[in-house]
Design a protein around this motif. Structure first.
Motif, PDB file in Angstrom:
ATOM      1  N   LEU A 185     -27.933  19.468  -8.172  1.00  0.00           N
ATOM      2  CA  LEU A 185     -26.748  20.451  -8.140  1.00  0.00           C
ATOM      3  C   LEU A 185     -25.995  19.702  -7.190  1.00  0.00           C
ATOM      4  CD1 LEU A 185     -25.765  23.362  -7.835  1.00  0.00           C
ATOM      5  CD2 LEU A 185     -26.801  23.483  -5.722  1.00  0.00           C
ATOM      6  N   LEU A 186     -24.760  19.635  -7.675  1.00  0.00           N
ATOM      7  CA  LEU A 186     -23.227  19.176  -7.053  1.00  0.00           C
ATOM      8  C   LEU A 186     -22.747  20.096  -6.383  1.00  0.00           C
ATOM      9  CD1 LEU A 186     -21.799  16.624  -6.290  1.00  0.00           C
ATOM     10  CD2 LEU A 186     -20.456  17.121  -8.248  1.00  0.00           C
ATOM     11  N   ILE A 187     -22.584  20.229  -4.898  1.00  0.00           N
ATOM     12  CA  ILE A 187     -22.096  21.203  -4.261  1.00  0.00           C
ATOM     13  C   ILE A 187     -20.616  20.632  -3.873  1.00  0.00           C
ATOM     14  CG2 ILE A 187     -21.911  22.698  -2.199  1.00  0.00           C
ATOM     15  CD1 ILE A 187     -24.931  22.624  -2.363  1.00  0.00           C
ATOM     16  N   ARG A 188     -19.668  21.240  -4.537  1.00  0.00           N
ATOM     17  CA  ARG A 188     -18.129  20.431  -3.998  1.00  0.00           C
ATOM     18  C   ARG A 188     -17.695  21.277  -2.641  1.00  0.00           C
ATOM     19  NH1 ARG A 188     -17.564  23.420  -8.642  1.00  0.00           N
ATOM     20  NH2 ARG A 188     -15.871  24.562  -7.718  1.00  0.00           N
ATOM     21  N   GLU A 189     -16.807  20.960  -1.953  1.00  0.00           N
ATOM     22  CA  GLU A 189     -16.207  21.135  -0.765  1.00  0.00           C
ATOM     23  C   GLU A 189     -15.378  22.553  -1.185  1.00  0.00           C
ATOM     24  OE1 GLU A 189     -15.277  16.539  -0.952  1.00  0.00           O
ATOM     25  OE2 GLU A 189     -15.247  18.462  -2.370  1.00  0.00           O
ATOM     26  N   HIS A 190     -15.034  23.283   0.041  1.00  0.00           N
ATOM     27  CA  HIS A 190     -14.733  24.689  -0.275  1.00  0.00           C
ATOM     28  C   HIS A 190     -13.411  24.772  -0.732  1.00  0.00           C
ATOM     29  CE1 HIS A 190     -11.459  24.698   3.028  1.00  0.00           C
ATOM     30  NE2 HIS A 190     -12.031  23.522   3.283  1.00  0.00           N
ATOM     31  N   ASP A 191     -12.471  23.492  -0.948  1.00  0.00           N
ATOM     32  CA  ASP A 191     -11.343  23.780  -1.802  1.00  0.00           C
ATOM     33  C   ASP A 191     -11.046  22.655  -2.680  1.00  0.00           C
ATOM     34  OD1 ASP A 191     -11.553  21.410  -0.305  1.00  0.00           O
ATOM     35  OD2 ASP A 191      -9.459  21.597   0.713  1.00  0.00           O
ATOM     36  N   ALA A 192     -12.273  22.342  -3.303  1.00  0.00           N
ATOM     37  CA  ALA A 192     -12.133  21.355  -4.480  1.00  0.00           C
ATOM     38  C   ALA A 192     -12.517  22.048  -5.725  1.00  0.00           C
ATOM     39  CB  ALA A 192     -13.547  20.430  -4.153  1.00  0.00           C
ATOM     40  N   ASP A 193     -11.743  21.662  -6.504  1.00  0.00           N
ATOM     41  CA  ASP A 193     -11.944  21.973  -8.131  1.00  0.00           C
ATOM     42  C   ASP A 193     -13.079  21.466  -8.806  1.00  0.00           C
ATOM     43  OD1 ASP A 193      -9.373  23.536  -8.131  1.00  0.00           O
ATOM     44  OD2 ASP A 193      -8.164  21.682  -8.557  1.00  0.00           O
ATOM     45  N   PRO A 194     -13.456  22.097  -9.819  1.00  0.00           N
ATOM     46  CA  PRO A 194     -14.730  21.612 -10.536  1.00  0.00           C
ATOM     47  C   PRO A 194     -14.708  20.064 -11.104  1.00  0.00           C
ATOM     48  CG  PRO A 194     -14.276  23.807 -11.346  1.00  0.00           C
ATOM     49  CD  PRO A 194     -13.075  23.316 -10.491  1.00  0.00           C
ATOM     50  N   VAL A 195     -15.604  19.463 -11.234  1.00  0.00           N
ATOM     51  CA  VAL A 195     -15.308  18.052 -11.641  1.00  0.00           C
ATOM     52  C   VAL A 195     -15.928  17.742 -12.813  1.00  0.00           C
ATOM     53  CG1 VAL A 195     -15.374  17.065  -9.169  1.00  0.00           C
ATOM     54  CG2 VAL A 195     -17.620  17.391 -10.415  1.00  0.00           C
ATOM     55  N   ASP A 196     -15.825  16.562 -13.527  1.00  0.00           N
ATOM     56  CA  ASP A 196     -16.260  16.509 -15.149  1.00  0.00           C
ATOM     57  C   ASP A 196     -17.720  15.823 -14.970  1.00  0.00           C
ATOM     58  OD1 ASP A 196     -16.556  16.077 -17.611  1.00  0.00           O
ATOM     59  OD2 ASP A 196     -15.031  14.477 -17.564  1.00  0.00           O
ATOM     60  N   THR A 197     -18.561  16.774 -15.097  1.00  0.00           N
ATOM     61  CA  THR A 197     -19.827  16.159 -15.185  1.00  0.00           C
ATOM     62  C   THR A 197     -20.740  17.151 -15.735  1.00  0.00           C
ATOM     63  OG1 THR A 197     -21.707  15.499 -13.754  1.00  0.00           O
ATOM     64  CG2 THR A 197     -20.454  17.309 -12.996  1.00  0.00           C
ATOM     65  N   THR A 198     -22.003  16.946 -16.271  1.00  0.00           N
ATOM     66  CA  THR A 198     -22.973  17.702 -16.786  1.00  0.00           C
ATOM     67  C   THR A 198     -23.866  18.455 -16.057  1.00  0.00           C
ATOM     68  OG1 THR A 198     -24.383  15.921 -17.087  1.00  0.00           O
ATOM     69  CG2 THR A 198     -23.094  16.336 -19.164  1.00  0.00           C
ATOM     70  N   LEU A 199     -23.809  18.038 -14.723  1.00  0.00           N
ATOM     71  CA  LEU A 199     -24.470  18.518 -13.525  1.00  0.00           C
ATOM     72  C   LEU A 199     -24.177  19.755 -13.116  1.00  0.00           C
ATOM     73  CD1 LEU A 199     -24.680  15.532 -11.082  1.00  0.00           C
ATOM     74  CD2 LEU A 199     -26.580  16.225 -12.678  1.00  0.00           C
ATOM     75  N   ALA A 200     -24.940  20.611 -12.940  1.00  0.00           N
ATOM     76  CA  ALA A 200     -24.835  22.104 -12.191  1.00  0.00           C
ATOM     77  C   ALA A 200     -23.889  22.013 -10.885  1.00  0.00           C
ATOM     78  CB  ALA A 200     -26.029  22.693 -11.913  1.00  0.00           C
ATOM     79  N   GLN A 201     -22.919  22.769 -10.758  1.00  0.00           N
ATOM     80  CA  GLN A 201     -22.010  22.648  -9.694  1.00  0.00           C
ATOM     81  C   GLN A 201     -21.935  24.041  -9.074  1.00  0.00           C
ATOM     82  OE1 GLN A 201     -18.239  20.879 -10.394  1.00  0.00           O
ATOM     83  NE2 GLN A 201     -18.890  20.321 -12.357  1.00  0.00           N
ATOM     84  N   ALA A 202     -21.623  24.075  -7.861  1.00  0.00           N
ATOM     85  CA  ALA A 202     -21.456  25.069  -7.002  1.00  0.00           C
ATOM     86  C   ALA A 202     -20.326  24.805  -5.912  1.00  0.00           C
ATOM     87  CB  ALA A 202     -22.593  25.761  -6.213  1.00  0.00           C
ATOM     88  N   ARG A 203     -19.761  25.636  -5.315  1.00  0.00           N
ATOM     89  CA  ARG A 203     -18.653  25.459  -4.252  1.00  0.00           C
ATOM     90  C   ARG A 203     -19.094  25.988  -2.921  1.00  0.00           C
ATOM     91  NH1 ARG A 203     -14.608  28.053  -2.469  1.00  0.00           N
ATOM     92  NH2 ARG A 203     -14.688  29.897  -4.026  1.00  0.00           N
TER      93      ARG A 203
END
Length: 492
Positions: A425-443
């Motif tokens: 799981l890729l967790i982005r910063e609170h103000d970051a947009d989604p990134v180009d990846t097949t991994l599951a993401q959250a903010r």
């Protein structure tokens, strides 16, 4: 007579909570997995009864925790000696308490988890032979009590078959250590006059100790009882008498607790032992097959479930094509944890069973004072509950690497809910947009860094989400685990 060889990717030996967690996780990732359990029915009289915070988080990430908690008692306080108590209410977890529930209920939930995801469970099957080569493992079995031989062929075998592991014995694996306490009596008892508080109660004198854990409102009046008498040392096979339980409990609680019923009981001895290696080629030891220790502190079942959570996703990666050396990290990460469980449960047991008068007085004086100091309290509670466990990180990595990510606040849902789907799981910063990846993401909603979270909930990388590649990028960290599945990269 021998039947035709059966083929699976992973064969799990042992159908307790450790084995069922491994099987469920692998089946959830669509791996072919079979559990072989020698006993024809689930054991209703199991030793464990406390599920700690970190294990509850692990169960939540499998969708199992909520139903268990609905029928359990909970406690955020463990009463010890001379007014000393271990306070769990400050744990940095969604579950700042211990769940009081018989292991047999947890076993059933984890077996349902494994079966629901497609694992096969074969009961009444015992292993009589095992051999491995460069390509896999061959296991010979027969029905418990005798019958025709069957042969299984698996890529990997997980031995989760308990303290008296058949696999460990067949392989001749040493189990160094020693017996430290004998004639401990376990029982489930219904009391007329149990302890007044809702917490776990532990009491001791120079010659006896007793422990009571309330099962909660769904089983009013029922407790798990653990008692020991220095002057009543009997073999494990000796019958348990109601009088020996009630006498010890009355002595340590301070009054006759009034035993109305005993649903089951068992006498056992406890050892402190640990294997030197958790991995033997294509065979892995987990749970009590790898480590046993004092029941003090409720570490056994919890450590086993967490062994399983660490191992299963690594087996899945390697079966998908990752470098088999990834599997070496199971021993590197979990053996120190097993050693810690042996040491801290042993230390608690020795503190309870102290005999010299001066040593007991010093313990009774210092323990309440130390446990009233916030950092000391939190360090001890965090260690026993598992929430402060960290895996090693390399020099130069972010300080968050190796810690669990469970309590990182997300814009939607929880980390444990996200991890009900296998994978990183890729967790982005609170103000970051989604990134180009097949991994599951959250903010995340707090101001922390981006995180790459492993399938077992621990942080593999931390930094800016915009940094994908290069030595310090999240994509590089991800490919370090998945080398062979994607681009070749060094094993972490």
């Amino acid at each position: 007579m021998t039947t035709a060889e059966r083929r699976v990717e992973v064969l799990v030996i042992g159908g307790g909570p450790t084995g069922m967690t491994v099987a469920g996780d692998l089946a959830r990732s669509r791996r072919s997995v079979t559990v072989l359990e020698r006993w024809p029915a689930r054991n209703p009289a199991s030793r464990a009864f406390v599920t700690m915070a970190r294990t509850l988080e692990v169960l939540d990430s499998r969708g199992v925790a909520a139903n268990l908690l609905a029928e359990a008692g909970v406690t955020d306080r463990i009463e010890m000696f001379s007014g000393a108590a271990l306070d769990l209410s400050h744990l940095p977890s969604r579950y700042p308490y211990g769940m009081i529930l018989a292991q047999s209920v947890v076993d059933e939930a984890l077996e349902n988890y494994a079966r629901d995801h497609g694992a096969t469970v074969r009961r009444g099957t015992e292993v009589v032979g095992i051999d491995q080569d460069a390509d896999g493992v061959t296991v010979s079995t027969r029905p418990k009590g005798g019958g025709d031989l069957s042969t299984w062929r698996a890529d990997y075998v997980v031995a989760a078959d308990g303290a008296h592991s058949t696999i460990r014995a067949l392989l001749g694996i040493d189990f160094p250590g020693r017996s430290v306490l004998s004639s401990v009596v376990l029982a489930d008892v219904r009391l007329a006059d149990g302890p007044s508080g809702p917490g776990l109660t532990l009491g001791s004198t120079r010659d006896v100790f007793g422990f009571l854990a309330p099962y909660g409102p769904r089983r009013p009046g029922w407790y798990r009882s653990v008692t020991w008498d220095r002057h009543r040392q009997l073999p494990d096979t000796a019958p348990v008498e109601e009088g020996e339980i009630s006498r010890v409990l009355a002595e340590v609680i301070g009054h006759d607790v009034g035993i109305r019923e005993i649903s089951w009981h068992s006498r056992f001895h406890c050892d402190e032992r640990q294997v030197r290696d958790y991995r033997h080629g294509r065979i892995f030891l987990a749970g009590d097959a790898a480590h046993v220790h004092s029941p003090m502190g409720g570490q056994g079942m919890n450590t086993g479930i967490q062994d399983a959570a660490n191992l299963a996703w690594k087996l899945d990666l390697v079966l998908a094509g990752a470098d088999p050396a990834v599997l070496d990290t199971y021993d590197r990460e979990r053996r120190p944890v097993g050693r810690r469980a042996v040491l801290q449960s042993g230390a608690m047991m020795r503190a309870v069973t102290l005999r010299p008068v001066l040593a007991r007085r010093l313990r009774d004086l210092l323990a309440p004072l130390l446990l009233d100091i916030g950092p000391v309290r939190d360090a001890i509670a965090g260690s026993f509950s598992g929430v402060t466990l960290r895996y090693p990180r390399r020099l130069g990595q972010h300080p968050s690497v190796g810690a669990r990510a469970t309590e990182v606040p997300l814009a939607e849902g929880r980390v444990t809910e996200s991890q009900r789907t296998p994978g990183f799981l890729l967790i982005r910063e609170h103000d970051a947009d989604p990134v180009d990846t097949t991994l599951a993401q959250a903010r995340r909603t707090d101001p922390g860094p981006a995180l790459l979270v492993r399938p077992d909930g621990y942080i593999a990388w931390a930094g800016p989400s915009a940094t994908a590649r290069g030595r310090d990028g999240w994509d590089t960290a991800w490919r370090a685990w998945t080398a062979g599945v994607g681009q070749p990269a060094p094993v972490p």
